[in-house]
Write a protein that holds these residues in place. Structure first.
Motif: not given
Length: 352
Positions: A296-309, A311-319, A326-327
């Motif tokens: 998936v490509k998030p629009q317009p949110t930054n992919a790495e920012t979502l990945y880290l967010g 992870k902080e909430k206890g959900i792991l996805v792959r970046y 990278a997007d």
């Protein structure tokens, strides 16, 4: 300066970076390494409960023959057309060791499974990466021109999830002089397979694993199917007792329990449809997938920012922090409950 003990190629390589693996029991939703969200076959689990200590005292069968016969029965392939590995990754390594040297090369389209490059860099061989076309159609002409000693094609591919049409693979096999290895790790979630090509072409191998469809990623068991003439060289370079007795016993029963495997795979496919629709409604670009994950490509949110967010909430996805990816995020399909929590968290993060 401390001297190096390693070959220059090993010093130069970075090594494979696996997806994050939290400790068992950690309260986390794990959607980053494409494990099946459902448990293994109950029949396979019963094998562990009735484990005979004699299996551990003796060396295992060097060819995992019980498991080979179960594969033979399920796929109607002679057992001597089958090689078994400690995960399909081991068979990838065996093929590279047996078929490549400094003067030839390994070829594959990208983006794809990043371990191909890592395994190639270990050996004294060259690597040629051929970019996929923008629509993920196979760049056949460029792959043929390269004439690799080994050409890897993952279908379904990771991280895109697309399947390479069998007529493209057949055209490629017809024109290649080296080995064409079709990696079908995710085929249990797809609509089609290239298995028929191993009967048509002596240079084609189809690779499978029990990690995904059979929910046995922790068991480390995979297999390749190819003409015995091709397998003969691979048997020469595999480890002598590469499949432990427990993996062989559990895998044999899991393989024969196709009904259970297919039920779980269908649940994943049903969830994939719902997850794809919901992510699109959140504004994500979602690529069609025939695997147990979506790109998936998030629009317009930054992919790495979502990945880290996440992870902080206890959900792991792959970046993947690399060109072309990278997007984007790769998200494993979980249970409907896990997917719903993912979607709620994504919506919250994007609003925030």
């Amino acid at each position: 300066m401390t001297p190096s003990y390693f070959r220059p190629s090993v010093d130069a390589m970075t090594g494979y970076t696996p997806g994050e693996q939290p400790k068992p029991g950690t309260k986390i939703i794990k959607l980053n390494t494409n494990e099946n969200p459902y448990p293994p076959s109950p029949k396979a689990m019963e094998v562990l409960r009735t484990l005979d200590s004699e299996w551990l005292r003796r060396y295992p069968n060097p060819y995992a023959d019980d498991f080979r016969h179960s594969v033979s029965q399920v796929f109607d392939i002679p057992h001597d057309w089958i090689i078994v590995g400690n995960g399909s990754d081991e068979i990838l390594n065996v093929v590279i060791r047996a078929c490549t040297e400094e003067k030839n090369k390994i070829v594959y389209p990208t983006p794809t499974y990043v371990l191909y490059r890592t395994l190639a860099e270990i050996q004294p061989t060259q690597v040629l990466e051929v970019p996929y076309n923008d629509d993920f159609s196979l760049p056949i002409a460029a792959l043929v021109k390269a004439q690799g000693a080994v050409t890897f094609i993952a279908s379904p591919n990771s991280p895109s999830g697309h399947v390479v049409p069998i007529h493209d693979l057949r055209q490629l096999a017809t024109q290649l002089s080296g080995v064409l290895l079709i990696d079908e790790a995710y085929v249990d979630f797809a609509a089609d397979s290239a298995l028929q090509l191993v009967r048509e072409f002596p240079n084609v191998m189809v690779l499978r694993t029990l990690s995904k469809g059979y929910s046995l990623a922790g068991l480390r068991l995979g297999f390749g199917i190819a003409n015995p003439q091709l397998l003969s060289g691979l048997f020469k370079v595999k480890d002598s007792y590469n499949i432990d007795a427990i993996a062989c016993a559990v895998g044999t029963v899991a393989m024969l329990d196709q009904e259970y495997k297919n039920e779980c795979a269908q649940k994943v496919k049903n969830s994939r449809v719902k997850l794809t629709k919901s992510l699109a409604e959140l504004g994500f670009q979602v690529w069609d997938s025939q695997a147990n994950f979506v790109l998936v490509k998030p629009q317009p949110t930054n992919a790495e920012t979502l990945y880290l967010g996440l992870k902080e909430k206890g959900i792991l996805v792959r970046y993947f922090k690399q060109p072309g990816l990278a997007d984007k995020l790769r998200i494993t399909v979980g249970t409907d409950e896990q997917n719903q929590l993912l979607l709620m968290t994504l919506a919250s993060l994007m609003q925030g």
